[in-house]
Design an enzyme around this catalytic site. Structure first.
Site, PDB file in Angstrom:
ATOM      1  N   LYS A 182       0.860  -1.192   0.000  1.00 44.18           N
ATOM      2  CA  LYS A 182       0.000   0.000   0.000  1.00 44.18           C
ATOM      3  C   LYS A 182       0.884   1.225   0.000  1.00 44.18           C
ATOM      4  O   LYS A 182       2.020   1.187   0.488  1.00 44.18           O
ATOM      5  CB  LYS A 182      -0.875   0.022   1.257  1.00 44.18           C
ATOM      6  CG  LYS A 182      -2.093   0.910   1.124  1.00 44.18           C
ATOM      7  CD  LYS A 182      -3.236   0.153   0.489  1.00 44.18           C
ATOM      8  CE  LYS A 182      -4.393   1.059   0.138  1.00 44.18           C
ATOM      9  NZ  LYS A 182      -5.570   0.292  -0.300  1.00 44.18           N
TER      10      LYS A 182
ATOM     11  N   ASP B 117      -6.981   4.440  -4.568  1.00 46.57           N
ATOM     12  CA  ASP B 117      -7.641   4.305  -3.263  1.00 46.57           C
ATOM     13  C   ASP B 117      -8.257   5.685  -2.994  1.00 46.57           C
ATOM     14  O   ASP B 117      -8.496   6.444  -3.949  1.00 46.57           O
ATOM     15  CB  ASP B 117      -6.637   3.891  -2.168  1.00 46.57           C
ATOM     16  CG  ASP B 117      -7.313   3.416  -0.880  1.00 46.57           C
ATOM     17  OD1 ASP B 117      -7.767   2.267  -0.825  1.00 46.57           O
ATOM     18  OD2 ASP B 117      -7.422   4.212   0.077  1.00 46.57           O
TER      19      ASP B 117
END
Ligand code: NDP
Ligand code: 2IT
Length: 447
Positions: A128, A168
């Site tokens: 991430k 995201d």
């Protein structure tokens, strides 16, 4: 807290080693709790330090992102990429641009991503990234310069078989496009280095819709398994971004009535059912606040404070905004109003106390790792298409996505049953996701 002494000690070490990282602690605690029955059966996971390794990111990259705003001033943000685990495939996971981004948030997201990606059944590891850059109120030119500077550093660490970022919060097709352009300038053409790309330059059909659609496919499985359905159900969806919009579309297609959506300022309630074209116009085209919905539908109502959305009476709640958006109080309000199913489109939107309230009151609960895995699964399908230099039709991608979500529900449910926690999809998803990664780590040698 833990029955198992080893897990107790490990959790304390994680807390001590990662001070001031409450979101990361929260995500680790939930997984370790689910693993109690697993390590009774698999002492080798302790013997070979598998769990010890799995809670430690393989690599944390943290960097300066300088850029120049429209007034000519230099701005400096901070960038992150956490490559958490590549036991089953290249690191894979989104990039978040939001002022709240810090190491704790990227670490919790990367940790959860590892298990989520494992659940998809596709060969992708967990990672991430993100930045504390706030895209709100910035011009396209500012967003472009920021994305270029961010990628100038990030490109050193990624690649189609190494680490494949995507979107995201705050990162959609616009940001991916700017980052992809910069990657190409520095490294040459390499379609599979990012996913969520625009359709004309290597993006997959249905990727934009995939997280929201996948959430509803998963929720549908959960409902049907428990004798319920979306048909004629009243649904509340928090957020009004990528995940929320396409969850609203699919829930409505299933015959549900979505009556409320939100953003970080407040929520709208429309008893007639949300007009999704209006929401898309406000959010996807104009990038404005959800309050603007009243200009399209003066008969709808707007309330300040995003968490008040959980006080609205509904059958099914789909939190699709951000972490810890459902407190114990909000969970209790949902239960008191007769809500019988909750499925998480956002990552970790329910606090641990909220999850306990849902579980203790018989609410069917679909945890994020399982319920929102459709986005990253379709990203993996985008990687596949890029490698093949071929594109599947919308119908082909959607059918694969649907099957993946059906499988995830079946695997999470059967893992819960196998370990004596029937119906507990939190435990089932954590266990099913964990075991595959753990076995891959053991097989490849642990040091
Ligand atoms: P977007 O940026 O498109 O939308 C985010 C939405 O959530 C906006 O409505 C935003 O409101 C709201 N929101 C964000 N932060 C907060 C906050 N701190 N408090 C209240 N509301 C907030 O992001 P996505 O739709 O892509 O992501 C939503 C969630 O889904 C995140 O948890 C993400 O990690 C998760 N997710 C996303 C996937 C994807 O494919 N995009 C895949 C799997 C999970 P505002 O505009 O006011 O900020
Ligand atoms: O949380 C997530 O799964 C995402 N933001 C999607 C990641 C991806 O690589 O598509």
């Amino acid at each position: 807290m833990f029955k198992n002494e080893y897990l107790q000690g490990l959790y304390e070490r994680v807390q001590k080693r990662n001070p001031n990282e409450p979101e990361f602690h929260q995500a680790v605690l939930e997984v370790l709790e689910s693993l109690e029955p697993v390590i009774d059966r698999h002492p080798e996971y302790i013997r070979w330090g598998v769990i010890e390794s799995i809670v430690e990111p393989e690599r944390i990259i943290k960097f300066r992102v300088p850029w120049i705003d429209d007034k000519g001033n230099v701005q400096v943000n901070r960038g992150f990429r956490i490559q958490f685990n590549n036991a089953i495939g290249p690191y894979k996971g989104g990039i978040r641009f939001h002022p709240s981004v810090c190491e704790s948030i990227i670490k919790f997201l990367g940790f959860e991503q590892t298990f989520k990606n494992s659940l998809t059944g596709l060969p992708i590891g967990g990672g991430k990234g993100g930045s504390d850059f706030d895209p709100k109120g910035k011009s396209d030119a500012e967003v472009m310069r920021f994305c270029q500077s961010f990628m100038t550093e990030l490109q050193k660490y990624i690649g189609p078989d190494i680490d494949v970022p995507a979107g995201d919060i705050g990162v959609g097709a616009r940001e991916i496009g700017y980052m992809y352009g910069q990657y190409k300038r520095t490294n040459g053409y390499e379609a599979g280095v990012l996913t969520g790309k625009g359709i004309p330059y290597g993006g997959s059909l249905v990727r934009k819709q995939a997280t929201g659609f996948g959430l509803c496919y998963f929720t549908n499985e959960m409902l049907v398994d428990n004798g319920k359905s979306f048909k004629d159900a009243t649904v509340v969806i928090s957020g009004s971004g990528n995940v929320a919009i396409y969850a609203c579309q699919k829930a409505t297609e299933y015959g549900a009535k979505v009556v409320a959506m939100s953003d970080s300022n407040g929520y709208i309630y429309d008893a007639n059912g949300i007009d999704l074209d209006a929401v898309k116009q406000i959010k996807e085209v104009e990038r404005k606040r959800i309050k603007e919905y009243l200009n399209f539908h003066p008969d709808a109502t707007y309330g300040e404070g995003s968490s008040n959305i959980w006080k609205i009476k509904c059958d099914i709640a789909l939190p699709c905004a951000t972490q810890n958006e459902i407190s114990a109080e909000s969970a209790q309000a949902l239960v008191d109003n007769g809500c019988y199913a909750v499925a998480e489109g956002a990552n970790m939107p329910s606090t641990p106390e909220a999850i306990k309230i849902f579980q203790n009151n018989g609410v069917f609960f679909g945890p994020a790792k399982a319920a929102n895995a459709g986005g990253v699964a379709t990203s993996a399908l985008e990687m596949t298409q890029n490698s093949m230099r071929y594109s599947w039709t919308s119908e082909e991608v959607d059918a694969k996505l649907h099957q993946i979500m059906v499988n995830i529900y079946a695997n999470a449910s059967s893992a819960a049953k196998e370990y004596g926690m029937e119906g507990n999809l939190v435990a089932g998803a954590n266990i099913a996701g964990f075991i595959k990664v753990a076995e891959a780590m053991l097989a490849q040698g642990v040091v």
